[in-house]
Design a protein around this motif. Sequence first.
Motif, PDB file in Angstrom:
ATOM      1  N   ASP A 142       0.808  -1.214   0.000  1.00  0.00           N
ATOM      2  CA  ASP A 142       0.000   0.000   0.000  1.00  0.00           C
ATOM      3  C   ASP A 142       0.844   1.269   0.000  1.00  0.00           C
ATOM      4  OD1 ASP A 142       0.917   0.014   2.599  1.00  0.00           O
ATOM      5  OD2 ASP A 142      -1.048  -0.222   3.529  1.00  0.00           O
ATOM      6  N   ASP A 143       2.177   1.107   0.042  1.00  0.00           N
ATOM      7  CA  ASP A 143       3.071   2.253  -0.098  1.00  0.00           C
ATOM      8  C   ASP A 143       3.240   2.628  -1.566  1.00  0.00           C
ATOM      9  OD1 ASP A 143       4.830   4.278   0.711  1.00  0.00           O
ATOM     10  OD2 ASP A 143       6.578   2.968   0.612  1.00  0.00           O
ATOM     11  N   PHE A 144       2.912   1.716  -2.475  1.00  0.00           N
ATOM     12  CA  PHE A 144       3.002   1.975  -3.910  1.00  0.00           C
ATOM     13  C   PHE A 144       1.700   2.613  -4.393  1.00  0.00           C
ATOM     14  CE2 PHE A 144       6.186  -1.227  -3.205  1.00  0.00           C
ATOM     15  CZ  PHE A 144       7.178  -0.988  -4.142  1.00  0.00           C
ATOM     16  N   PHE A 145       1.800   3.439  -5.428  1.00  0.00           N
ATOM     17  CA  PHE A 145       0.601   4.038  -6.000  1.00  0.00           C
ATOM     18  C   PHE A 145      -0.341   2.937  -6.505  1.00  0.00           C
ATOM     19  CE2 PHE A 145       3.507   7.751  -6.720  1.00  0.00           C
ATOM     20  CZ  PHE A 145       2.839   8.621  -5.872  1.00  0.00           C
ATOM     21  N   PRO A 146      -1.652   3.172  -6.461  1.00  0.00           N
ATOM     22  CA  PRO A 146      -2.608   2.143  -6.879  1.00  0.00           C
ATOM     23  C   PRO A 146      -2.352   1.589  -8.282  1.00  0.00           C
ATOM     24  CG  PRO A 146      -3.756   3.895  -5.724  1.00  0.00           C
ATOM     25  CD  PRO A 146      -2.333   4.351  -5.890  1.00  0.00           C
ATOM     26  N   PHE A 147      -2.000   2.450  -9.244  1.00  0.00           N
ATOM     27  CA  PHE A 147      -1.786   1.953 -10.607  1.00  0.00           C
ATOM     28  C   PHE A 147      -0.591   1.018 -10.666  1.00  0.00           C
ATOM     29  CE2 PHE A 147       0.603   5.966 -10.469  1.00  0.00           C
ATOM     30  CZ  PHE A 147       1.831   5.581 -10.969  1.00  0.00           C
ATOM     31  N   ALA A 148       0.413   1.252  -9.798  1.00  0.00           N
ATOM     32  CA  ALA A 148       1.576   0.361  -9.743  1.00  0.00           C
ATOM     33  C   ALA A 148       1.198  -0.964  -9.096  1.00  0.00           C
ATOM     34  CB  ALA A 148       2.717   1.023  -8.975  1.00  0.00           C
ATOM     35  N   GLN A 149       0.415  -0.909  -8.041  1.00  0.00           N
ATOM     36  CA  GLN A 149      -0.051  -2.139  -7.398  1.00  0.00           C
ATOM     37  C   GLN A 149      -0.814  -3.021  -8.384  1.00  0.00           C
ATOM     38  OE1 GLN A 149      -2.028  -1.743  -3.543  1.00  0.00           O
ATOM     39  NE2 GLN A 149      -1.186   0.318  -3.315  1.00  0.00           N
ATOM     40  N   ASN A 150      -1.577  -2.387  -9.251  1.00  0.00           N
ATOM     41  CA  ASN A 150      -2.402  -3.146 -10.204  1.00  0.00           C
ATOM     42  C   ASN A 150      -1.579  -3.999 -11.153  1.00  0.00           C
ATOM     43  OD1 ASN A 150      -4.764  -2.136  -9.133  1.00  0.00           O
ATOM     44  ND2 ASN A 150      -4.953  -0.484 -10.621  1.00  0.00           N
ATOM     45  N   VAL A 151      -0.370  -3.538 -11.496  1.00  0.00           N
ATOM     46  CA  VAL A 151       0.461  -4.337 -12.399  1.00  0.00           C
ATOM     47  C   VAL A 151       1.417  -5.246 -11.631  1.00  0.00           C
ATOM     48  CG1 VAL A 151       0.317  -2.695 -14.295  1.00  0.00           C
ATOM     49  CG2 VAL A 151       2.218  -2.523 -12.673  1.00  0.00           C
ATOM     50  N   MET A 152       1.759  -4.877 -10.402  1.00  0.00           N
ATOM     51  CA  MET A 152       2.707  -5.678  -9.625  1.00  0.00           C
ATOM     52  C   MET A 152       2.073  -6.967  -9.095  1.00  0.00           C
ATOM     53  SD  MET A 152       4.488  -2.466  -7.602  1.00  0.00           S
ATOM     54  CE  MET A 152       5.150  -3.441  -6.258  1.00  0.00           C
ATOM     55  N   LYS A 153       0.777  -6.930  -8.819  1.00  0.00           N
ATOM     56  CA  LYS A 153       0.083  -8.091  -8.251  1.00  0.00           C
ATOM     57  C   LYS A 153      -0.609  -8.892  -9.340  1.00  0.00           C
ATOM     58  CE  LYS A 153      -1.031  -7.703  -3.378  1.00  0.00           C
ATOM     59  NZ  LYS A 153      -2.122  -7.714  -2.380  1.00  0.00           N
ATOM     60  N   THR A 371       7.724   5.547  -7.183  1.00  0.00           N
ATOM     61  CA  THR A 371       6.430   4.845  -7.148  1.00  0.00           C
ATOM     62  C   THR A 371       5.965   4.585  -5.729  1.00  0.00           C
ATOM     63  OG1 THR A 371       7.623   2.745  -7.315  1.00  0.00           O
ATOM     64  CG2 THR A 371       6.744   3.684  -9.360  1.00  0.00           C
ATOM     65  N   ARG A 372       6.875   4.750  -4.755  1.00  0.00           N
ATOM     66  CA  ARG A 372       6.517   4.559  -3.355  1.00  0.00           C
ATOM     67  C   ARG A 372       6.218   5.919  -2.732  1.00  0.00           C
ATOM     68  NH1 ARG A 372      11.291   2.150  -0.597  1.00  0.00           N
ATOM     69  NH2 ARG A 372       9.904   2.354   1.209  1.00  0.00           N
ATOM     70  N   LYS A 373       5.031   6.035  -2.141  1.00  0.00           N
ATOM     71  CA  LYS A 373       4.600   7.318  -1.585  1.00  0.00           C
ATOM     72  C   LYS A 373       5.513   7.805  -0.462  1.00  0.00           C
ATOM     73  CE  LYS A 373       0.543   5.294  -1.328  1.00  0.00           C
ATOM     74  NZ  LYS A 373      -0.861   4.981  -0.977  1.00  0.00           N
ATOM     75  N   SER A 374       6.022   6.874   0.341  1.00  0.00           N
ATOM     76  CA  SER A 374       6.853   7.264   1.476  1.00  0.00           C
ATOM     77  C   SER A 374       8.154   7.930   1.051  1.00  0.00           C
ATOM     78  CB  SER A 374       7.157   6.047   2.353  1.00  0.00           C
ATOM     79  OG  SER A 374       7.892   5.067   1.632  1.00  0.00           O
ATOM     80  N   VAL A 375       8.622   7.642  -0.151  1.00  0.00           N
ATOM     81  CA  VAL A 375       9.883   8.229  -0.616  1.00  0.00           C
ATOM     82  C   VAL A 375       9.743   9.741  -0.782  1.00  0.00           C
ATOM     83  CG1 VAL A 375      11.555   8.257  -2.524  1.00  0.00           C
ATOM     84  CG2 VAL A 375      10.663   6.083  -1.683  1.00  0.00           C
ATOM     85  N   TYR A 376       8.541  10.208  -1.131  1.00  0.00           N
ATOM     86  CA  TYR A 376       8.322  11.637  -1.307  1.00  0.00           C
ATOM     87  C   TYR A 376       8.537  12.402  -0.001  1.00  0.00           C
ATOM     88  CZ  TYR A 376       6.335  10.641  -5.897  1.00  0.00           C
ATOM     89  OH  TYR A 376       6.164  10.223  -7.190  1.00  0.00           O
ATOM     90  N   LYS A 399      -3.277   6.121 -14.061  1.00  0.00           N
ATOM     91  CA  LYS A 399      -3.673   4.880 -14.733  1.00  0.00           C
ATOM     92  C   LYS A 399      -2.512   4.399 -15.603  1.00  0.00           C
ATOM     93  CE  LYS A 399      -8.170   4.841 -13.602  1.00  0.00           C
ATOM     94  NZ  LYS A 399      -8.798   3.764 -12.805  1.00  0.00           N
ATOM     95  N   SER A 400      -2.441   3.083 -15.782  1.00  0.00           N
ATOM     96  CA  SER A 400      -1.452   2.500 -16.684  1.00  0.00           C
ATOM     97  C   SER A 400      -2.119   2.113 -17.990  1.00  0.00           C
ATOM     98  CB  SER A 400      -0.827   1.242 -16.052  1.00  0.00           C
ATOM     99  OG  SER A 400      -0.120   1.564 -14.880  1.00  0.00           O
ATOM    100  N   ARG A 401      -1.330   2.014 -19.030  1.00  0.00           N
ATOM    101  CA  ARG A 401      -1.843   1.498 -20.296  1.00  0.00           C
ATOM    102  C   ARG A 401      -2.247   0.031 -20.127  1.00  0.00           C
ATOM    103  NH1 ARG A 401       3.405   3.142 -23.594  1.00  0.00           N
ATOM    104  NH2 ARG A 401       4.210   2.934 -21.465  1.00  0.00           N
ATOM    105  N   PRO A 402      -3.208  -0.440 -20.896  1.00  0.00           N
ATOM    106  CA  PRO A 402      -3.619  -1.842 -20.757  1.00  0.00           C
ATOM    107  C   PRO A 402      -2.561  -2.794 -21.287  1.00  0.00           C
ATOM    108  CG  PRO A 402      -4.776  -0.820 -22.596  1.00  0.00           C
ATOM    109  CD  PRO A 402      -4.030   0.280 -21.891  1.00  0.00           C
ATOM    110  N   ALA A 403      -2.383  -3.904 -20.590  1.00  0.00           N
ATOM    111  CA  ALA A 403      -1.404  -4.924 -21.004  1.00  0.00           C
ATOM    112  C   ALA A 403      -2.027  -5.816 -22.074  1.00  0.00           C
ATOM    113  CB  ALA A 403      -0.970  -5.760 -19.808  1.00  0.00           C
ATOM    114  N   SER A 404      -1.956  -5.363 -23.291  1.00  0.00           N
ATOM    115  CA  SER A 404      -2.549  -6.090 -24.415  1.00  0.00           C
ATOM    116  C   SER A 404      -1.493  -6.362 -25.473  1.00  0.00           C
ATOM    117  CB  SER A 404      -3.685  -5.265 -25.042  1.00  0.00           C
ATOM    118  OG  SER A 404      -4.076  -5.786 -26.286  1.00  0.00           O
TER     119      SER A 404
END
Length: 442
Positions: A142-153, A371-376, A399-404
């Motif tokens: 949850d320290d990563f931005f939501p759009f980053a979490q969406n691709v990391m998981k 990409t980590r909020k705490s780093v800011y 938002k990230s581009r779709p992985a297509s």
Amino acid sequence: MKTWKSTKALVMMAALTTVVSACGGGGSTDGAKPTAAPVKEADASKEKVSFEWMAHTAYSAQGSDPKRVEYIKSSLDTYLKSHPNVDVTSRSYDGAVANLMILASQNRAPDTAMIDAYMLPKFYQYLQPLDSYFEKAGLKMDDFFPFAQNVMKGPDGKIYGIQFTTDTRVLYYRKDLVPTPPKTWNEVLETGKKLKEKGYDALLMPAGRAEASTISVFLPLLMSQGGELVNKDGQAAFGDGANRAKSLNVLNFLQSAVDTGVTPKRSSNIKNEADQNGDIATDKVAMFIGGNFQVNQLKDVLGPERFAKWGVAPMPTMNGENPVSMSGGWAWGIFTKDKAKQQAAFDFLMDTYIGDKGMTNWSNIGGYLPTRKSVYDKKEYTGNEFTTTFREIMEKNGKSRPASDDYAKISEQLQIAVSSVVSGSLTPEQALDNAWKTATQK
């Protein structure tokens, strides 16, 4: 290919190659000095471990930016001193996902490699889960931005990658000319017409036949309406049903901006966000769609006093709600199944790119957004006068581009559509129909 087995070998590595721009536009350097990580006591009882890492050229020790290369060399030197049992082999590449996919599918991928973050989901089946390493390192998802979490998981809830850089797109506006940035498309047109009458280019944008017209213009305007570029199977959806109507809304707005003189037709020849910098330097541009990476570029071009006139805001939307800002960036994934290699690679990535010091140092030197909020919140992270706004925009609207697999083909057709409408060579309906027909051809 380079192999470092000692500090001496590291120092001898000096050949540099041409930088290939990273995803979403290259960052500019600010001259920040890396803070050296403390050297840990070596454990002589550990068995020898050798791993290979492959980075995009601009993020590697084979890049051409001296500050980046110096930082990577220094970080690797420190890592090797604290891990005398580890040998590290390095490769750099141009970031082509297709080539890395071939290596992965043939079980020939490097132990760890950089992957264009939005395409990370295509590699889940080849990557190793990192949950245990996150836990031991104290990294929180949850320290990563939501759009980053969406691709990391992955769909199984496991962590398969670590997005470590990002960027974002925003509306830049001259505060002396536009006291309140427009939130809706109609406000853009109303404000823009007044500015046009005063001799300004009211709204410049990268509307040429290049990726910027998709990621900076078309996609945020489509997605802010709830529109989808592709369906759940990764196939084109932008020209069908409700998505067609929303895509047409985007192109109709662009046509209106050109017809009213708010956006000059020459925007159809602007391929990249930074290609606007020359026009901006004339002081005749009131607003433009651009990326965070232009801040340092424009400071160099305009100087501090003139640049201070500019502000940034979320992208305008059709109704003023749910703005979307597209965020790119890169991620690390670990392919090797060897646990010792996994740990050694993860430790190096933490030290250099991902941990508190690693992400802070790399973001400062490369000019990237963490990409980590705490780093800011780290006092060592320099950022700039817009960093807080960029962070808020990414957290709320990123938002990230779709992985297509079809993304490149779809994007190419949308680039043609946007450019054709802005140049006036096609109507919105013609441009959209042409893009849809070609993108869905088998």
